[in-house]
Design an enzyme around this catalytic site. Structure first.
Site, PDB file in Angstrom:
ATOM      1  N   LYS A  22       0.996  -1.170  -0.042  1.00 17.87           N
ATOM      2  CA  LYS A  22      -0.079   0.111  -0.164  1.00 17.87           C
ATOM      3  C   LYS A  22       1.109   1.193  -0.276  1.00 17.87           C
ATOM      4  CE  LYS A  22      -1.727   1.720   3.917  1.00 17.87           C
ATOM      5  NZ  LYS A  22      -1.441   3.145   4.302  1.00 17.87           N
ATOM      6  N   ASN A  23       2.070   1.366   0.684  1.00 19.19           N
ATOM      7  CA  ASN A  23       2.840   2.608   1.046  1.00 19.19           C
ATOM      8  C   ASN A  23       3.554   2.630  -0.219  1.00 19.19           C
ATOM      9  OD1 ASN A  23       1.421   3.016   3.373  1.00 19.19           O
ATOM     10  ND2 ASN A  23       3.255   2.430   4.885  1.00 19.19           N
ATOM     11  N   ARG A  91      -4.678  10.856   5.027  1.00 19.25           N
ATOM     12  CA  ARG A  91      -3.368  11.526   5.203  1.00 19.25           C
ATOM     13  C   ARG A  91      -2.684  11.289   3.892  1.00 19.25           C
ATOM     14  NH1 ARG A  91      -2.643  14.878   8.720  1.00 19.25           N
ATOM     15  NH2 ARG A  91      -0.381  14.396   7.949  1.00 19.25           N
ATOM     16  N   CYS A 115      -4.257  12.959  12.833  1.00 19.36           N
ATOM     17  CA  CYS A 115      -5.093  11.790  12.904  1.00 19.36           C
ATOM     18  C   CYS A 115      -4.816  10.949  14.369  1.00 19.36           C
ATOM     19  CB  CYS A 115      -4.827  10.937  11.815  1.00 19.36           C
ATOM     20  SG  CYS A 115      -3.224   9.809  11.895  1.00 19.36           S
ATOM     21  N   ARG A 120       0.861  14.424  12.923  1.00 19.10           N
ATOM     22  CA  ARG A 120       1.350  14.598  11.610  1.00 19.10           C
ATOM     23  C   ARG A 120       1.609  15.577  10.688  1.00 19.10           C
ATOM     24  NH1 ARG A 120      -0.909   8.550   9.738  1.00 19.10           N
ATOM     25  NH2 ARG A 120       1.092   8.257   8.359  1.00 19.10           N
ATOM     26  N   PRO A 121       2.398  16.782  11.158  1.00 20.83           N
ATOM     27  CA  PRO A 121       2.366  17.889  10.544  1.00 20.83           C
ATOM     28  C   PRO A 121       3.056  17.664   9.124  1.00 20.83           C
ATOM     29  CG  PRO A 121       4.038  17.732  12.137  1.00 20.83           C
ATOM     30  CD  PRO A 121       3.224  16.490  12.091  1.00 20.83           C
ATOM     31  N   ILE A 122       3.136  18.830   7.971  1.00 24.26           N
ATOM     32  CA  ILE A 122       3.804  18.525   6.961  1.00 24.26           C
ATOM     33  C   ILE A 122       4.781  19.684   6.586  1.00 24.26           C
ATOM     34  CG2 ILE A 122       1.787  17.404   5.788  1.00 24.26           C
ATOM     35  CD1 ILE A 122       0.966  20.117   4.621  1.00 24.26           C
ATOM     36  N   ASP A 123       5.082  20.276   8.038  1.00 15.83           N
ATOM     37  CA  ASP A 123       6.207  21.078   7.660  1.00 15.83           C
ATOM     38  C   ASP A 123       7.459  20.783   6.734  1.00 15.83           C
ATOM     39  OD1 ASP A 123       6.421  19.717  10.001  1.00 15.83           O
ATOM     40  OD2 ASP A 123       8.120  20.850  10.641  1.00 15.83           O
ATOM     41  N   ASP A 301       5.105   0.844  12.076  1.00 14.39           N
ATOM     42  CA  ASP A 301       3.819   0.010  11.885  1.00 14.39           C
ATOM     43  C   ASP A 301       3.876  -1.516  12.420  1.00 14.39           C
ATOM     44  OD1 ASP A 301       3.232   2.164  10.258  1.00 14.39           O
ATOM     45  OD2 ASP A 301       3.189   1.475   8.383  1.00 14.39           O
ATOM     46  N   ARG A 394      -8.841  -0.148   4.754  1.00 23.94           N
ATOM     47  CA  ARG A 394      -8.184   0.982   4.168  1.00 23.94           C
ATOM     48  C   ARG A 394      -6.683   0.304   3.689  1.00 23.94           C
ATOM     49  NH1 ARG A 394      -5.927   4.297   8.229  1.00 23.94           N
ATOM     50  NH2 ARG A 394      -4.615   4.479   6.833  1.00 23.94           N
TER      51      ARG A 394
HETATM   52  C1  UD1 Z   1       4.660   6.857   6.153  1.00 21.50           C
HETATM   53  C2  UD1 Z   1       3.546   5.710   6.027  1.00 21.50           C
HETATM   54  C3  UD1 Z   1       3.228   5.140   7.450  1.00 21.50           C
HETATM   55  C4  UD1 Z   1       4.507   4.972   8.546  1.00 21.50           C
HETATM   56  C5  UD1 Z   1       5.126   5.961   8.532  1.00 21.50           C
HETATM   57  C6  UD1 Z   1       6.631   5.834   9.221  1.00 21.50           C
HETATM   58  C7  UD1 Z   1       2.616   5.899   4.011  1.00 21.50           C
HETATM   59  C8  UD1 Z   1       1.263   6.217   3.319  1.00 21.50           C
HETATM   60  N1  UD1 Z   1       2.603   5.824   5.256  1.00 21.50           N
HETATM   61  O1  UD1 Z   1       3.613   7.884   6.586  1.00 21.50           O
HETATM   62  O2  UD1 Z   1       2.534   4.042   7.285  1.00 21.50           O
HETATM   63  O3  UD1 Z   1       4.066   4.665   9.758  1.00 21.50           O
HETATM   64  O4  UD1 Z   1       5.545   6.501   7.126  1.00 21.50           O
HETATM   65  O5  UD1 Z   1       7.249   4.815   8.615  1.00 21.50           O
HETATM   66  O6  UD1 Z   1       3.613   5.532   3.384  1.00 21.50           O
HETATM   67  N2  UD1 Z   1       6.936  14.639  10.355  1.00 21.50           N
HETATM   68  C9  UD1 Z   1       7.049  16.000  10.855  1.00 21.50           C
HETATM   69  N3  UD1 Z   1       6.796  16.968   9.669  1.00 21.50           N
HETATM   70  C10 UD1 Z   1       6.692  16.489   8.398  1.00 21.50           C
HETATM   71  C11 UD1 Z   1       6.501  15.172   8.346  1.00 21.50           C
HETATM   72  C12 UD1 Z   1       6.339  14.265   9.127  1.00 21.50           C
HETATM   73  O7  UD1 Z   1       7.021  16.186  12.070  1.00 21.50           O
HETATM   74  O8  UD1 Z   1       6.473  17.327   7.467  1.00 21.50           O
HETATM   75  C13 UD1 Z   1       6.715  13.634  11.492  1.00 21.50           C
HETATM   76  C14 UD1 Z   1       5.517  13.017  11.627  1.00 21.50           C
HETATM   77  O9  UD1 Z   1       4.474  13.450  12.570  1.00 21.50           O
HETATM   78  C15 UD1 Z   1       5.912  11.600  12.387  1.00 21.50           C
HETATM   79  C16 UD1 Z   1       7.204  11.234  11.792  1.00 21.50           C
HETATM   80  O10 UD1 Z   1       7.739  12.703  11.346  1.00 21.50           O
HETATM   81  O11 UD1 Z   1       6.034  11.694  13.730  1.00 21.50           O
HETATM   82  C17 UD1 Z   1       7.134  10.382  10.494  1.00 21.50           C
HETATM   83  O12 UD1 Z   1       6.249  10.701   9.592  1.00 21.50           O
HETATM   84  P1  UD1 Z   1       6.531  10.171   8.130  1.00 21.50           P
HETATM   85  O13 UD1 Z   1       7.810   9.479   7.948  1.00 21.50           O
HETATM   86  O14 UD1 Z   1       6.410  11.599   7.206  1.00 21.50           O
HETATM   87  O15 UD1 Z   1       5.405   9.388   8.143  1.00 21.50           O
HETATM   88  P2  UD1 Z   1       4.489   9.393   6.800  1.00 21.50           P
HETATM   89  O16 UD1 Z   1       4.834   9.437   5.428  1.00 21.50           O
HETATM   90  O17 UD1 Z   1       3.019  10.319   7.307  1.00 21.50           O
END
Ligand code: UD1
Length: 414
Positions: A22-23, A91, A115, A120-123, A301, A394
């Site tokens: 999926k990922n 997400r 969530c 899960r910010p996107i900064d 995960d 999902r």
């Molecule tokens: C992806 C996976 C999810 C997995 C995760 C970590 C997908 C669709 N989902 O989620 O199954 O659990 O990787 O292996 O591939 N963060 C920030 N700022 C940002 C982005 C992330 O602070 O801009 C933090 C997040 O809040 C979290 C950590 O970084 O605490 C890891 O997030 P990230 O690696 O981005 O996970 P996802 O891509 O959301």
């Protein structure tokens, strides 16, 4: 709403095919918007997250056709999705930001909120886009992004999987060279880069912390088969560990699962690899220590399914969750079944060897739901798993059917 009735199962045994990841599939689908030619993705799993991503691509103007397990996408003319409610609920929808900005030069998107497992910010996605020439305004839950992407150097404060993917997709059609330092190294990143390179991108370093992308003026279509799902394979491996089973995970890539497999061996499982996949047998017998980390560390995960295995062994297991701030919600549910787990911040202490008893439990997020299904298999009596938001659908393709195929007593009752 989905509901599952799970009964005690003595030994899982047999063979089961692992679905595509999926990922890996979600970012690859988003990346299909980077070319105006047709792309064919093979062996695409039937998951609601995948169907939602296909719907989002359609809302962006792409033609999306599913024929059984093949998905054909042609993104000749694309635009910002006119209707955006669906973006707020998923997400991974953030992954269309990079491709839309790269192809259209501007976009505005509603972004998902936090969530259950964390904020899960996107900064990191936005900061990175700014470094390579994007102008970004983030206000009231909406992102406005514009600009011709020029390339540049990005350092990620954390090796975020989603940020690395978004930045890769934005940079492939940029004018110059982009370097991402402290990039995520997950197999899904490597798969996305292999897909993009198959479409004519120039990316080197995928799978390491330093990725270099030399921008090209256009990408072409291709046919691509994504990697098998290491998290689904890992979940089924844990199901084997809690039932003293003997299973063959067909197509599983053990090279993507090293950290988990080392831990399962430490617990007493016997592993064997051959051309068909990964064979596991035995039962979890020894307590373990688990610290979730970015790849190649132990995957967050897999933390909840592994915790169910830790509940089965005599002794104290210690878990440290370092990736998400709220990923112990399954602990309360396992507590209803009699598990003795104490959580203190990022730490969970599991006093194993206390028999689990069937109970009514609630699915709180995707991986927690799978963990509770495994707990039901090794608990005395019957467990009713109530999955109000259909989390399992999902991200796992027919988990209950695959467990049944291995002799597990799981019935979907609604
Ligand atoms: C992806 C996976 C999810 C997995 C995760 C970590 C997908 C669709 N989902 O989620 O199954 O659990 O990787 O292996 O591939 N963060 C920030 N700022 C940002 C982005 C992330 O602070 O801009 C933090 C997040 O809040 C979290 C950590 O970084 O605490 C890891 O997030 P990230 O690696 O981005 O996970 P996802 O891509 O959301």
């Amino acid at each position: 709403m989905a509901q599952y009735l799970i009964s005690y199962t003595q030994k899982l045994s047999g063979e089961v095919m692992i679905s595509a990841s999926k990922n890996a599939v979600l970012p690859i689908l988003a990346a299909c918007m980077l070319t105006d030619e047709e792309v064919l993705i093979r062996n695409v799993p039937l998951l609601s997250d995948v169907e939602n991503m296909c719907r989002i691509l359609s809302l962006c103007g792409a033609e999306v056709k599913r024929e059984n397990r093949d998905v054909r996408i042609c993104a000749r003319h694309i635009h910002t999705p006119a209707e955006q409610e669906i973006l707020r609920t998923m997400r991974a929808s953030v992954l269309i930001l990079g491709p839309l900005l790269a192809r259209c030069g501007e976009t505005h998107l509603s972004m998902p909120g936090g969530c259950a497992i964390g904020q899960r910010p996107i900064d990191l996605h936005l900061k990175g886009l700014q470094k390579i020439g994007g102008r970004i305004l983030y206000e009231g839950g909406e992102i406005r992004a514009e600009g011709k992407l020029t390339g540049g150097s990005i350092y990620l404060d954390f090796p975020s999987v989603g940020a690395t993917e978004n930045l890769l997709m934005a940079a492939v059609l940029g004018k110059g060279v982009t370097r991402i330092e402290n990039a995520a190294k997950e197999p899904e990143i490597v798969d996305l880069c292999q897909f993009l390179n198959a479409c004519g991108a120039r990316i080197v370093g995928a799978g390491t912390a330093n990725i270099t992308i030399e921008g090209v003026s256009r990408l072409h279509g291709t046919v691509y088969t994504p990697i098998p799902d290491r998290i689904e394979a890992g979940t089924l491996a844990c199901a084997c560990a809690v039932t003293d089973g003997s299973v063959l995970l067909q197509g599983a890539r053990s090279d993507h699962m090293r950290a988990l497999l080392f831990k399962l061996q430490e617990m007493g499982m016997i592993l064997q690899e051959d051309e068909k996949g990964l064979r596991l047998r035995g039962k979890a017998r020894h307590p373990i220590e688990v610290r979730t980390l970015s790849y190649p560390g132990f995957p967050t995960d897999m933390q909840s399914p592994m915790m169910v295995a830790a509940c089965q062994v005599n002794g104290l297991s210690v878990f440290l969750e370092t990736i998400f701030e709220n990923r112990y919600m399954h602990v309360v549910e396992l507590g209803r079944m009699g598990a003795q787990i104490r959580v203190e911040g990022q730490l969970a202490l599991i006093q194993g060897g206390v028999p689990l008893k069937g109970a009514r439990v609630y699915a709180t997020d995707l991986r927690a739901s799978a963990a509770l299904m495994l707990a039901g298999l090794c608990a005395e009596g019957q467990t009713l798993l109530i999955d109000e938001n259909e989390h399992l659908l999902r991200g796992y393709e027919c988990l209950e059917a695959k467990l049944c195929q291995l002799g597990g007593a799981v019935v979907r009752t609604s």
